[in-house]
Design a protein around this motif. Sequence first.
Motif, mmCIF file in Angstrom:
data_model
loop_
_atom_site.group_PDB
_atom_site.id
_atom_site.type_symbol
_atom_site.label_atom_id
_atom_site.label_comp_id
_atom_site.label_asym_id
_atom_site.label_seq_id
_atom_site.Cartn_x
_atom_site.Cartn_y
_atom_site.Cartn_z
ATOM 1 N N ALA A 281 0.802 -1.227 0.000
ATOM 2 C CA ALA A 281 0.000 0.000 0.000
ATOM 3 C C ALA A 281 0.839 1.283 0.000
ATOM 4 C CB ALA A 281 -0.973 -0.003 1.180
ATOM 5 N N PRO A 282 1.961 1.361 0.749
ATOM 6 C CA PRO A 282 2.716 2.621 0.759
ATOM 7 C C PRO A 282 3.351 2.977 -0.573
ATOM 8 C CG PRO A 282 3.314 1.239 2.630
ATOM 9 C CD PRO A 282 2.525 0.394 1.694
ATOM 10 N N ILE A 283 3.624 1.985 -1.389
ATOM 11 C CA ILE A 283 4.338 2.241 -2.647
ATOM 12 C C ILE A 283 3.514 1.796 -3.853
ATOM 13 C CG2 ILE A 283 6.643 2.140 -1.620
ATOM 14 C CD1 ILE A 283 6.833 -0.765 -2.491
ATOM 15 N N ALA A 284 2.194 1.715 -3.683
ATOM 16 C CA ALA A 284 1.325 1.279 -4.773
ATOM 17 C C ALA A 284 1.303 2.324 -5.882
ATOM 18 C CB ALA A 284 -0.090 1.051 -4.238
ATOM 19 N N PRO A 285 1.066 1.916 -7.129
ATOM 20 C CA PRO A 285 0.992 2.872 -8.249
ATOM 21 C C PRO A 285 -0.284 3.705 -8.170
ATOM 22 C CG PRO A 285 0.432 0.678 -8.991
ATOM 23 C CD PRO A 285 0.892 0.525 -7.574
ATOM 24 N N VAL A 286 -0.460 4.581 -9.144
ATOM 25 C CA VAL A 286 -1.612 5.480 -9.147
ATOM 26 C C VAL A 286 -2.925 4.711 -9.222
ATOM 27 C CG1 VAL A 286 -1.515 5.760 -11.653
ATOM 28 C CG2 VAL A 286 -2.629 7.511 -10.252
ATOM 29 N N GLU A 287 -2.902 3.516 -9.829
ATOM 30 C CA GLU A 287 -4.126 2.714 -9.928
ATOM 31 C C GLU A 287 -4.532 2.096 -8.604
ATOM 32 O OE1 GLU A 287 -1.421 2.161 -11.734
ATOM 33 O OE2 GLU A 287 -1.948 3.055 -13.661
ATOM 34 N N GLY A 288 -3.670 2.188 -7.576
ATOM 35 C CA GLY A 288 -3.959 1.575 -6.292
ATOM 36 C C GLY A 288 -3.511 0.136 -6.244
ATOM 37 N N THR A 289 -3.902 -0.565 -5.207
ATOM 38 C CA THR A 289 -3.510 -1.967 -5.054
ATOM 39 C C THR A 289 -4.733 -2.832 -4.805
ATOM 40 O OG1 THR A 289 -2.218 -3.537 -3.729
ATOM 41 C CG2 THR A 289 -3.064 -1.601 -2.587
ATOM 42 N N ASN A 290 -4.724 -3.999 -5.439
ATOM 43 C CA ASN A 290 -5.776 -4.992 -5.226
ATOM 44 C C ASN A 290 -5.275 -6.169 -4.399
ATOM 45 O OD1 ASN A 290 -7.968 -3.794 -6.836
ATOM 46 N ND2 ASN A 290 -6.633 -4.189 -8.600
ATOM 47 N N SER A 291 -4.093 -6.029 -3.814
ATOM 48 C CA SER A 291 -3.513 -7.103 -3.011
ATOM 49 C C SER A 291 -4.374 -7.345 -1.771
ATOM 50 C CB SER A 291 -2.092 -6.742 -2.592
ATOM 51 O OG SER A 291 -1.272 -6.508 -3.718
ATOM 52 N N ASN A 292 -4.328 -8.569 -1.309
ATOM 53 C CA ASN A 292 -5.100 -8.952 -0.131
ATOM 54 C C ASN A 292 -4.301 -8.689 1.141
ATOM 55 O OD1 ASN A 292 -7.361 -9.930 -1.589
ATOM 56 N ND2 ASN A 292 -6.268 -11.864 -1.970
ATOM 57 N N ALA A 293 -4.987 -8.235 2.176
ATOM 58 C CA ALA A 293 -4.396 -8.129 3.506
ATOM 59 C C ALA A 293 -4.643 -9.447 4.238
ATOM 60 C CB ALA A 293 -5.008 -6.950 4.263
ATOM 61 N N TYR A 294 -4.194 -9.532 5.485
ATOM 62 C CA TYR A 294 -4.386 -10.771 6.239
ATOM 63 C C TYR A 294 -5.843 -10.951 6.642
ATOM 64 C CZ TYR A 294 0.650 -11.373 6.420
ATOM 65 O OH TYR A 294 1.962 -11.561 6.074
ATOM 66 N N ILE A 295 -6.579 -9.850 6.736
ATOM 67 C CA ILE A 295 -8.014 -9.901 6.950
ATOM 68 C C ILE A 295 -8.661 -9.067 5.837
ATOM 69 C CG2 ILE A 295 -7.808 -10.190 9.448
ATOM 70 C CD1 ILE A 295 -8.517 -7.233 9.757
ATOM 71 N N ARG A 296 -9.970 -9.127 5.751
ATOM 72 C CA ARG A 296 -10.655 -8.291 4.762
ATOM 73 C C ARG A 296 -10.520 -6.830 5.176
ATOM 74 N NH1 ARG A 296 -14.330 -8.810 0.746
ATOM 75 N NH2 ARG A 296 -15.753 -7.040 0.402
ATOM 76 N N SER A 297 -9.951 -6.017 4.321
ATOM 77 C CA SER A 297 -9.688 -4.617 4.661
ATOM 78 C C SER A 297 -10.977 -3.906 5.062
ATOM 79 C CB SER A 297 -9.050 -3.895 3.467
ATOM 80 O OG SER A 297 -7.787 -4.455 3.174
ATOM 81 N N SER A 298 -10.929 -3.282 6.242
ATOM 82 C CA SER A 298 -12.111 -2.637 6.806
ATOM 83 C C SER A 298 -11.864 -1.147 6.965
ATOM 84 C CB SER A 298 -12.456 -3.263 8.168
ATOM 85 O OG SER A 298 -13.376 -2.474 8.879
ATOM 86 N N LYS A 299 -12.814 -0.337 6.475
ATOM 87 C CA LYS A 299 -12.707 1.106 6.636
ATOM 88 C C LYS A 299 -12.813 1.503 8.114
ATOM 89 C CE LYS A 299 -16.051 1.475 3.663
ATOM 90 N NZ LYS A 299 -17.127 1.978 2.772
ATOM 91 N N GLU A 300 -13.657 0.801 8.850
ATOM 92 C CA GLU A 300 -13.826 1.127 10.271
ATOM 93 C C GLU A 300 -12.543 0.871 11.049
ATOM 94 O OE1 GLU A 300 -15.850 -0.747 8.493
ATOM 95 O OE2 GLU A 300 -17.630 0.548 8.330
ATOM 96 N N VAL A 301 -11.887 -0.248 10.762
ATOM 97 C CA VAL A 301 -10.628 -0.550 11.438
ATOM 98 C C VAL A 301 -9.553 0.470 11.053
ATOM 99 C CG1 VAL A 301 -8.756 -2.243 11.669
ATOM 100 C CG2 VAL A 301 -11.139 -3.002 11.640
#
Length: 397
Positions: A281-301
């Motif tokens: 995520a810190p070095i993702a290109p302008v299109e962003g990243t679709n890589s998976n985190a260890y859990i489902r990425s949550s906006k609340e978290v």
Amino acid sequence: MSPESKKLFNIVILGVAFMFIFTAFQTCGNVAQTVIRSLNSTDFHGSGYTSMAIIYGVFSASNLITPSVVAIVGPQLSMFASGLFYSMYIAVFIQPFPWSFYTASVFIGIAAAESDRRTVFIALTVISLVGTVLFFLIRKPDSENVLGEDESSDDQDMEINESAQNNMTKAVDAFKKSLRLCVTKEMLLLSITTAYTGLELTFFSGVYGTCIGAVNRFGTEEKSLIGLSGIFIGIGEILGGSLFGLLSKNNRFGRNPVVLLGTLVHFVAFYLIFLNMPGDAPIAPVEGTNSNAYIRSSKEVAILCSFLLGLGDSCFNTQLLSILGFLYSEDSAPAFAVFKFVQSICAAVAFFYSNYLLLHWQLLVMVVFGFFGTISFFTVEWDAAAIVARGSDYRSI
């Protein structure tokens, strides 16, 4: 206006001016990498991380010469000039070019469509300029020694020259004392803690917002979450600063529990970020990243972690400022100069490596420095009362 009223007036003006300037600058820093990354698909090529690294690198060096500059031109003009440089840096985003972008970053140290971006940064520039102009409203304190009518203008000129020489002498003495203070046992230990605050300052003020804006799984709200993240970081800072700032006056248990709380809060935040954010995520290109985190990425978290980052930072900063003021109460300026020097240079280093390191490595660096920084703070705090009681080595510097 009475002297007390004049002092209160100046404090209010300073507070409002800094609020305008740093509201604009911190907002700019929070979105810099995201905005610059979106522009890299055009003729512009730059890095928000590199820009912030330049800012804090020059800032760390300028801390050693700032007292001399202030002694020569005075605090009012110094702050006005600094405000102009902040405004210039923000204005560069209206129509950025690499040379002007990085040049403005040097002077600072001493995620939308084109029209929307210009509107936002024009507004931020105006806000910063308003804060800068407010410095001219600061009123000079009344002179304590009123000259008699029989004193000549030559005597007045002589006193002015002597005052200027005294200011320069004090500036040189403060510079020398800061250098000698760097190698004392207490300051070396506190420098580890200060280094950690520089690293985590970089993370929550520039890197974390970029990570949130790069996660495509957050949907169309990913860019707007950057602003919300900054708000919750600020809420954590305000809550912690208010609470622990007041508690420090009547805290029978000392500063260690607050620092320990800050460490635990930050480590919880780092763990949640590690689970919730993709590593690239810190070095993702302008299109962003679709890589998976260890859990489902949550906006609340993600927003909860923003609050925890701000709260933990306030724990460290309130207690570091408190112990520096306690240990070096007789002449605190050199001690705070060393504090800002170490913090700024570590922030510069962190912004530099943020261009290259994946998220989990950045988190690991902060965990290591956070652990040893906490231990070193505990060591100084346990000996603080004895250090002051025996006069400390600081008095002989």
